[in-house]
Scaffold this motif. Structure first.
Motif, short mmCIF file in Angstrom:
data_model
loop_
_atom_site.label_atom_id
_atom_site.label_comp_id
_atom_site.label_asym_id
_atom_site.label_seq_id
_atom_site.Cartn_x
_atom_site.Cartn_y
_atom_site.Cartn_z
N MET A 14 7.99 4.38 5.21
CA MET A 14 9.39 3.94 5.27
C MET A 14 10.28 5.11 5.67
N ASP A 15 11.23 4.82 6.56
CA ASP A 15 12.09 5.90 7.04
C ASP A 15 12.97 6.44 5.93
N SER B 294 0.83 -1.21 0.00
CA SER B 294 0.00 0.00 0.00
C SER B 294 0.86 1.25 0.00
N LEU B 295 0.29 2.32 -0.53
CA LEU B 295 0.99 3.61 -0.51
C LEU B 295 1.35 3.98 0.92
N ALA B 296 0.45 3.67 1.88
CA ALA B 296 0.72 4.02 3.28
C ALA B 296 1.96 3.29 3.79
N LEU C 152 4.46 2.13 2.10
CA LEU C 152 5.65 2.68 1.43
C LEU C 152 5.99 4.06 2.01
N ALA C 153 4.95 4.87 2.17
CA ALA C 153 5.17 6.24 2.63
C ALA C 153 5.74 6.26 4.05
#
Ligand code: FAD
Ligand code: FAD
Lengths: 467, 374
Positions: free
Chosen positions: A460-461, A453-455, A457-458
């Motif tokens: 990720m540090d 999901s985009l969430a 991925l987003a």
């Protein structure tokens, strides 16, 4: 700098991965083991520790091979290994950075070596009606049985060939399922082709005995085991209602659950994504990454063990795991080549013994032509609902291989990235162009290996280093 | 063994090569396209499909305007609509600074005598891009821009030029070029082809071809990263970008989201390999979910990267060679050559057939890099 760094990341906690992780850790390497399942075991030993703890009686119905998996899980628990359950690997970089996600947050782990032990997947069985509700793979039914003690309600029919077909039929029967038929694709010619391999299979004769016992047990319980060399079609409009055997004496068996099984094939998404060298298995019609006996691949820092490198079964997978652990320990400089070779001897012998059955099985249970190259109307790409006929047409219009198909069709462009249709597409295009599958090639696989999901991925540090 | 002869050889079967072949064939010329792999294997087949005049470098605006007209009747050119949809392109201002920046841009474009880019207010912007975060204040809008399907476009051009009788030599690249008495000799594997005129449409490899005739051009290879999602319910029509962050975003007719923004992955031009960088995928995901918060649970199905040749000034080279009048270049499209492709072929055909073009090509001449040094 990276979130985590270690000597070895092992992907997959089946027999191969668990054994590889334990072996590498015993040789002094820091090991992280990643698996998308919530517990160790892989396909065959799925949930074995929990089953032993919470419903020990089921160990009997799942059989002694299953119960044996408990030992490896115990060894894993005892070893000094970081285990990340519930983490799906979605990308492996050539430099050994492994990208995974726990479902909420993506992260990366940088390792000097990667051992891929992500196992096999069932060969998709595209027959008319296979996308109807009520139809699933035999393996999926087995997963429900192992992990959730679920047994299909109503009449069940099984179709295909191979050891897993009979095993699942038998496990479900013991668990109380109403099995109406097991329809096998194996032909007399397959027996003739397999016969020369019988002698070679003797070291692994226990598998033969097991197969005969399964068959006898099913028959004794009144389950008809019939021949369906010309294929089947699945009846039903809203959902599956029956299995029709194609042929002169074609019967229809009433069934609400239809289980398909046509053997398993290496799960090569990750090895293709890494652009490793692959070869084509002519008898079983699948791709496998080429490795040496220690699982070393065409990339120096990447090893593969278990069914992901070719189908040899669970015992061979465990042995291959130990060999890969030793191979990495040597490559990392922890043991000499002589020590590695010495320690490898028993595992090479184990592997050889377990693998002895394969040539026989490979020739006895080849995927039949009507499954490899289905008729025009049969859907092969489930994500985008594309039929075999459409792929043939695209080949005629000039698409030379799977990667050029997308100029004509959306085959392989759905969320599964061709995991379902990849082998069918290769086979259909090879026939259409009169070429070998090796000449046709495979889909290029890109990250993420599984949808993300985009969430996730987003989240990720940012400080994860760019390798 | 005598070499095969052709009047005009085009090196590269990307869209610039195919479009050049198309226009030359329409003008009755004998053309051979030499493509190392298959048509559209690189940038032309894997790009974002943005058909955009919005935000173009002033030097490119005349070409982009001409190309835009051609896109609106693309079916006349190639017998297929190429999936072109004139859904408009929108650059979103996320705050007042952004809006000022876009206003300055709109003024600059208007002063050049064009009116295709217009400032729109928050309400208009929201109507075009529902779901944008509440802080966004307006945008720069270009109606008539839109997007097309790259692979389908490549196929349409490819089919059309085949119909027009253009020859193809696929699967082997040009490895050496030599001047002959009357033209050129190209080495392709073990074979030789002679040609009166050569056109270099080799994309990211364009400077390698130029170097074969002794012309040095600075060109970097970038791997531009794209992501595509699973299908999700339709919610937006225009192609969206942001005024000051990297994003190119659109929803396809199938419902998938196509997310780009020129984030760089790993490029290996010699191996023909481009790989997305997971870190950039994360940055891209962060941008998308900040701009369209309702999309957080949409899943990415696939990411990829495509190789593109980037010039120092980010303008293409569309130019006769400076070493020989029978050699031409059209490469280095610096991440925005898809939209231009229909007109680039027309320009090349004019240069060859008429010796000139009615579009201003001075900014694209190959000499500009050596000029700069002096
Ligand atoms: C559905 C199914 C059922 C099977 N049942 C049996 C059986 O009952 N008896 C039998 O003898 N053989 C069975 N097999 C055959 C089986 O593959 C082998 O016998 C044996 O399990 C192979 O061991 P392995 O360690 O190579 O792989 P596996 O045991 O398959 O282990 C691979 C592990 O990798 C993990 N993994 C894969 N991809 C990722 C990823 N991207 N990220 C994180 N983790 C990942 C999986 O979750 C899995 O736990 C089955 C195969 C399948 C596909
Ligand atoms: C991910 C991505 C997104 C993009 N998005 C957009 C967008 O939205 N809008 C837009 O306008 N532009 C976009 N672009 C840019 C656009 O795709 C390119 O500018 C355009 O496709 C370039 O076309 P080309 O024919 O010059 O190059 P290419 O398509 O790269 O073709 C060059 C061809 O030359 C061949 N070749 C190379 N060397 C040799 C040799 N020695 N012999 C024979 N053949 C050779 C190659 O195989 C290749 O097929 C994007 C690019 C990328 C990578």
């Amino acid at each position: 700098m990276s979130e985590q760094a270690c000597d070895v990341v092992v992907i997959g906690a089946g027999p191969a991965g668990m054994r590889a992780a334990v072996t590498a850790a015993n040789e002094g390497l820091s090991v992280t083991l990643i698996d998308e399942q919530t517990e160790a075991g892989g396909q065959i030993y799925r949930a074995v520790a929990r089953v032993a703890r919470t419903r020990p009686a089921d160990l009997t119905l799942l059989g002694p091979e299953y119960a044996a998996g408990g030992d490896i899980v115990l060894e894993l628990d005892a070893a000094d290994i970081t285990v990340l359950h519930g983490h799906t690997v979605w990308q492996i970089s050539q430099d050994g950075t492994v990208w995974c996600s726990d479902g909420t947050k993506a992260k990366s782990i940088t390792a000097r070596f990667v051992i891929m032990a992500s196992g096999a997947q069932e060969r998709p069985v595209p027959v008319p009606g296979w996308t109807l509700p009520g139809v699933m793979t035999a393996g999926a039914a087995q997963i429900l049985l192992k992990s959730a003690a679920m047994v299909p309600d109503g009449p069940v029919a099984l179709y295909g060939s191979g050891p897993l077909l009979l095993l699942v039929a038998d496990q479900l029967l013991s668990a109380g399922a109403d099995i109406r038929v097991v329809a096998e694709t194996t032909t007399f010619k397959d027996y003739l082709n397999a016969a020369p391999h019988l002698l070679g299979a003797l070291p692994a004769s226990k598998y033969l005995k097991k197969g005969i016992a399964l068959r006898r047990h099913l028959k004794a319980a009144g389950v008809p085991i019939i021949k369906a060399p010309n294929g089947v079609s699945i009846e039903g409009t809203e959902r599956a209602t029956g299995l029709r055997i194609i042929g002169k004496h074609g019967q229809t068996f009433e069934a609400e659950t239809i289980l398909l099984q046509q053997g398993v094939v290496p799960n090569t998404q990750a090895s293709w994504q890494l652009r490793l060298d692959h070869a084509w298995h002519a008898a079983q019609h699948y791709w496998y990454p080429t490795t040496d006996r220690f699982g070393a691949t065409s990339l120096a820092n990447v090893f593969i063990a278990g069914d992901g490198a070719g189908i040899f079964g669970a015992e061979a997978a465990a042995a291959a795991g130990a060999l890969a652990g030793l191979g990495v320990a040597h490559a990392a400089g922890n043991i000499s080549a002589a020590a590695r070779d010495q320690k490898a001897l028993p595992f090479i012998a184990l592997h050889k013994k377990a693998a002895a059955i394969r040539p026989l099985l490979d020739h006895l249970f080849p995927p039949p032509a009507h499954i490899l190259v289905p008729d025009d109307a049969t859907i092969i790409c489930r994500c985008e609902e594309i039929t075999a006929g459409q792929v043939r047409d695209a080949a005629k219009l000039g698409a030379p291989g799977p990667n050029q198909l997308k100029a004509f069709l959306r085959a392989g462009m759905g969320p599964c990235q061709g995991r379902m249709c990849g082998l069918s597409v290769v086979e259909i295009m090879a026939r259409a162009h009169g070429k070998s599958p090796a000449e046709i090639g495979a889909y290029r696989i890109r990250p993420p290996l599984k949808p993300l999901s985009l969430a996730e991925l987003a989240a990720m540090d940012d400080d994860t280093p760019t390798p | 063994m005598s070499a095969r002869h052709t009047e005009i050889a085009i090196i590269g079967g990307g869209l610039q090569g195919l479009s050049t072949a198309l226009h030359l064939a329409q003008r009755g010329r004998r053309v051979l396209v030499i493509e190392a792999h298959h048509p559209g294997r690189f940038a032309s087949g894997v790009n974002a499909g943005g058909v955009r005049r919005l935000g173009r470098d002033p030097a490119e605006i005349p070409l982009a305007m001409a190309a835009s007209e051609m896109w609106h009747s693309i079916e006349d050119l190639v017998d297929d609509d190429c999936g072109f949809r004139a859904v408009g392109q929108l650059k979103i201002a996320e705050d007042d600074d952004d809006l000022r920046k876009l206003e300055a841009r709109a003024t600059m474009v208007r002063d050049l005598g064009y009116d295709h880019e217009e400032i729109i207010d928050q309400k208009q912007m929201r109507a075009l891009a529902p779901g944008v975060h509440a802080r966004a204040v307006g945008g720069l809008w270009c109606a008539g821009d839109g997007s097309a399907d790259p692979m389908r476009t490549v196929q349409a051009f490819y089919r059309k030029v085949q119909k027009l009788g253009v020859d193809f030599n696929l699967g082997h690249g040009v490895s050496a070029i030599a001047r002959t008495g009357t033209g050129w000799q190209l080495s392709i594997g073990d074979a030789q082809i002679t040609s009166d005129i050569v056109i270099n449409c080799a994309g990211a490899w364009g400077n390698k071809i130029a170097a074969m005739i002794g012309e040095e051009v600075p060109l970097e290879t970038h791997a531009l990263t794209m992501m595509v999602s699973e299908r999700t319910p339709h919610f937006i029509d225009p192609v969206c970008g942001l005024a000051s962050r990297k994003l190119s975003f659109k929803q396809t007719p199938e419902g998938t989201l196509l997310i780009g923004g020129a984030h760089l992955g790993y490029a290996d031009r010699d191996a023909g390999v481009a790989e997305p960088d997971p870190i950039k995928m994360a940055i891209s995901a962060k941008t998308v979910t900040e701009v369209f918060p309702h999309l957080t649970n949409v899943r990415i199905a696939r990411a990829w990267a495509g190789l593109e040749g980037m010039t120092p000034d980010r303008l293409p080279i569309i130019s006769p060679s400076k070493v020989d009048g029978s050699f031409f270049h059209a490469f280095g499209f610096s991440a925005h050559g898809f939209q231009l492709s229909p007109v680039v072929g027309r320009i090349m055909a004019s240069l060859i057939c008429d010796g000139t073009s009615n579009l201003p090509l001075h900014p694209f001449r190959i000499e500009r890099f050596s000029d700069d040094k002096n």
